[in-house]
Design a protein around this motif. Structure first.
Motif, PDB file in Angstrom:
ATOM      1  N   PHE A   1     -53.632 -34.834  35.898  1.00 19.66           N
ATOM      2  CA  PHE A   1     -54.622 -35.610  35.141  1.00 19.66           C
ATOM      3  C   PHE A   1     -56.029 -35.065  35.353  1.00 19.66           C
ATOM      4  O   PHE A   1     -56.774 -34.840  34.384  1.00 19.66           O
TER       5      PHE A   1
ATOM      6  N   LEU B   1     -56.509 -31.885  33.570  1.00 23.16           N
ATOM      7  CA  LEU B   1     -56.686 -32.105  32.132  1.00 23.16           C
ATOM      8  C   LEU B   1     -58.105 -32.582  31.828  1.00 23.16           C
ATOM      9  O   LEU B   1     -58.705 -32.152  30.831  1.00 23.16           O
ATOM     10  N   VAL B   2     -58.659 -33.441  32.668  1.00 26.80           N
ATOM     11  CA  VAL B   2     -60.028 -33.920  32.466  1.00 26.80           C
ATOM     12  C   VAL B   2     -61.016 -32.759  32.515  1.00 26.80           C
ATOM     13  O   VAL B   2     -61.882 -32.617  31.635  1.00 26.80           O
TER      14      VAL B   2
ATOM     15  N   SER C   1     -60.704 -30.694  29.499  1.00 28.81           N
ATOM     16  CA  SER C   1     -61.155 -31.404  28.298  1.00 28.81           C
ATOM     17  C   SER C   1     -62.667 -31.394  28.155  1.00 28.81           C
ATOM     18  O   SER C   1     -63.192 -31.347  27.034  1.00 28.81           O
TER      19      SER C   1
ATOM     20  N   VAL D   1     -49.448 -38.967  33.169  1.00 29.79           N
ATOM     21  CA  VAL D   1     -50.818 -38.570  32.878  1.00 29.79           C
ATOM     22  C   VAL D   1     -51.418 -39.470  31.802  1.00 29.79           C
ATOM     23  O   VAL D   1     -52.581 -39.896  31.901  1.00 29.79           O
ATOM     24  N   TYR D   2     -50.625 -39.764  30.778  1.00 30.21           N
ATOM     25  CA  TYR D   2     -51.092 -40.670  29.714  1.00 30.21           C
ATOM     26  C   TYR D   2     -51.467 -42.033  30.296  1.00 30.21           C
ATOM     27  O   TYR D   2     -52.515 -42.602  29.965  1.00 30.21           O
TER      28      TYR D   2
ATOM     29  N   ALA E   1     -54.697 -41.784  32.203  1.00 35.47           N
ATOM     30  CA  ALA E   1     -55.829 -41.664  31.279  1.00 35.47           C
ATOM     31  C   ALA E   1     -56.156 -43.003  30.641  1.00 35.47           C
ATOM     32  O   ALA E   1     -57.332 -43.352  30.456  1.00 35.47           O
TER      33      ALA E   1
ATOM     34  N   MET F   1     -59.907 -42.904  29.524  1.00 35.32           N
ATOM     35  CA  MET F   1     -60.224 -41.502  29.272  1.00 35.32           C
ATOM     36  C   MET F   1     -59.319 -40.878  28.218  1.00 35.32           C
ATOM     37  O   MET F   1     -59.241 -39.658  28.100  1.00 35.32           O
TER      38      MET F   1
ATOM     39  N   CYS G   1     -59.529 -36.939  27.021  1.00 37.83           N
ATOM     40  CA  CYS G   1     -58.404 -36.035  27.271  1.00 37.83           C
ATOM     41  C   CYS G   1     -57.774 -35.520  25.983  1.00 37.83           C
ATOM     42  O   CYS G   1     -57.151 -34.443  25.981  1.00 37.83           O
TER      43      CYS G   1
ATOM     44  N   GLY H   1     -58.861 -32.052  25.207  1.00 33.09           N
ATOM     45  CA  GLY H   1     -58.162 -31.007  25.942  1.00 33.09           C
ATOM     46  C   GLY H   1     -56.798 -30.701  25.351  1.00 33.09           C
ATOM     47  O   GLY H   1     -56.388 -29.533  25.246  1.00 33.09           O
TER      48      GLY H   1
ATOM     49  N   TRP I   1     -50.970 -40.575  21.324  1.00 37.13           N
ATOM     50  CA  TRP I   1     -52.285 -40.232  21.865  1.00 37.13           C
ATOM     51  C   TRP I   1     -53.293 -40.055  20.723  1.00 37.13           C
ATOM     52  O   TRP I   1     -54.432 -40.511  20.804  1.00 37.13           O
TER      53      TRP I   1
END
Length: 366
Positions: A9, A12-13, A16, A35-36, A39, A44, A48, A51, A69
Motif C-alpha cells: 500500500f 502504491l501511495v 501514485s 491494499v484496496y 486505501a 486514499m 491511489c 498510480g 476502484w
C-alpha cells in the motif's frame, strides 16, 4: 500478511504521488484486496487510482477490482465537483448576510494537489469571525435546535453535506498555549479572508488560508485529531503538499513558521510528523521545516496507520452514541499517549471538563 499488504500500500501511495518511479511488485488478488481495503480506510482511493492508471496491465488488480476502484474514483471526483459549488454558494450566502468567511482545509487544501478532484473530500469547514454569541444567533435564526462545540457550530444548510461554522479555526488544550494561538489567529486573520482562489470547474472563487498560515494551522489540525480520535494518511498527505508549496519561500518566512510552532508547543510533534512524511511519502529533507525524529515518529506513524481516516479504527466505541462505553474507550485511547506526550494528555483531560462546562454555561447543549 498485514505487514506485507501495508508495504504494498505505501509503495502504491509513493508511486501514485510521483515520489517513486517504481510501481509496487506484482500482487496476488487477495493482496490487492487488502491494499484496496487499506486505501479505503485511509481515504486514499482516489490518490491511489492515479498510480493504478500509470501501471502496466500485468501489474494491475483484477478487472472486477479495477472497475470497482474506478467507480469509487468517479464518485470522489463528482463529490469534489459538488462541494466546490457548495463552497462558493455557502460563502456567497454568508457574505450577503454581512459575515466574513474563509474555507478551511477541504476544498482549499485540495488546491495543493496535482489533481484536486482525486482528494477524497469530507465536510465543509468555514471560519466566520465575530465571536460565538454573534455566530450562534445567526445559526439559530435558521436552525433553532443546533448546539455548539467549543470552536464551531453545525450548520445543516445542505442536507447531504455537513457544514461547520467555526468561531475560531482551532484551539489548544493548554490554556497558555491557547491564548498564544488565538492571538496568532487574530494577527493572521486579515490575510486569510483576503486570499481568494478560484476553485476548479469555473464555479467561482472563495477565500482560503495562505500557505504560510496552513503550515501552522494544518499541523495543529493533525495534532488535534490525533489526540482526540485518531488521524489518517489523507490529512498527512495534505500537509505533505502544503510543505511542498512552502519549500520555495524565503528562509526568513520559514524561520517565522518554526518560531510559531515552538511557541505553541508543537515542535516535538512537528519533528515526529516530519519522520512520518519522509517515511511514507519520501518527502525530501529540504521540504521539512524541522528535523525529523525517529522515536516519536515511529509511534505517530503506527497510530496513523492503525487509526485510519479520522480515527475510524482507533478503538473508540461510537456505536451507542455518547454512552459511558464511548467515554471509557475515548479516555483509554487518550491515555495511551501519556508516556510520549504527557502535557497534551493531561491538559486534554482538563480541557474536556472545561469545554463541557463552557457549553453548559452558554446553553450550547445538544
Amino acid at each position: 500478511m498485514d505487514n506485507k499488504i501495508q508495504d504494498y500500500f505505501l509503495s502504491l501511495v509513493r508511486y501514485s504521488i510521483g515520489a517513486s518511479d517504481l510501481p509496487p511488485s506484482k500482487m496476488k488478488p487477495v493482496e490487492w484486496k487488502g491494499v484496496y481495503e487499506m486505501a479505503a480506510a485511509q481515504a486514499m482511493l482516489g490518490i491511489c487510482a492515479t498510480g493504478i492508471e500509470r501501471m502496466d496491465d500485468s501489474l494491475r488488480p483484477t478487472l472486477t477490482l479495477t472497475m470497482r476502484w474506478a467507480m469509487n474514483t468517479i464518485e470522489i471526483e463528482n463529490r469534489n465537483k459538488d462541494l466546490n459549488g457548495k463552497c462558493v454558494e455557502l460563502v456567497a450566502r454568508l457574505e450577503a448576510d454581512g459575515l466574513q468567511a474563509c474555507v478551511l482545509k477541504g476544498q482549499g487544501a485540495a488546491m495543493y494537489y496535482p489533481n484536486p478532484a482525486r482528494r477524497q473530500s469530507g465536510d465543509i469547514d468555514v471560519w466566520v469571525p465575530g465571536g460565538h454569541r454573534r455566530l450562534m444567533c445567526y445559526v439559530r435564526r435558521r436552525f433553532p435546535a443546533v448546539g455548539a462545540y467549543y470552536h464551531h457550530a453545525d450548520y445543516p444548510v445542505f442536507p447531504e453535506v455537513p457544514v461547520e461554522l467555526h468561531f475560531m479555526p482551532s484551539w489548544m488544550c493548554n490554556p497558555f498555549y491557547d491564548r498564544r494561538l488565538q492571538r496568532w489567529f487574530e494577527a493572521e486573520a486579515a490575510g486569510q479572508f483576503a486570499h481568494v482562489v478560484s476553485l476548479p470547474g469555473g464555479v467561482g472563487g472563495v477565500p482560503v488560508p495562505t500557505t504560510r498560515f496552513n503550515v501552522v494551522y494544518m499541523l495543529l489540525h493533525i495534532y488535534r485529531h490525533l489526540f482526540a480520535e485518531g488521524i489518517g494518511l489523507r490529512q498527512c498527505l495534505d500537509y505533505y503538499y502544503v510543505l511542498k508549496a512552502f519549500s520555495d519561500v524565503p528562509a526568513g518566512e520559514r524561520a517565522e513558521a518554526v518560531v510559531a510552532i515552538r511557541r505553541l508547543g508543537l515542535y516535538k510533534f512537528a519533528r515526529a510528523l516530519m519522520f512520518v512524511l519522509g517515511h511514507v511519502f519520501a518527502m525530501p529533507a529540504e521540504w521539512m521545516i524541522v528535523p525529523p525524529t525517529a522515536g516519536c515518529g515511529r509511534f505517530v506513524l503506527g497510530e496513523v496507520l492503525k487509526a485510519g481516516n479520522f480515527g475510524c479504527h482507533s478503538g473508540i466505541d461510537r456505536s451507542h452514541g455518547k454512552s459511558l462505553r464511548f467515554y471509557a474507550t475515548k479516555l483509554r485511547y487518550k491515555m495511551h499517549f501519556l508516556a510520549r506526550f504527557p502535557g497534551e494528555t493531561l491538559w486534554g483531560l482538563y480541557f474536556s471538563l472545561w469545554a463541557k462546562a463552557w457549553r453548559a454555561f452558554n446553553g450550547y447543549t445538544d
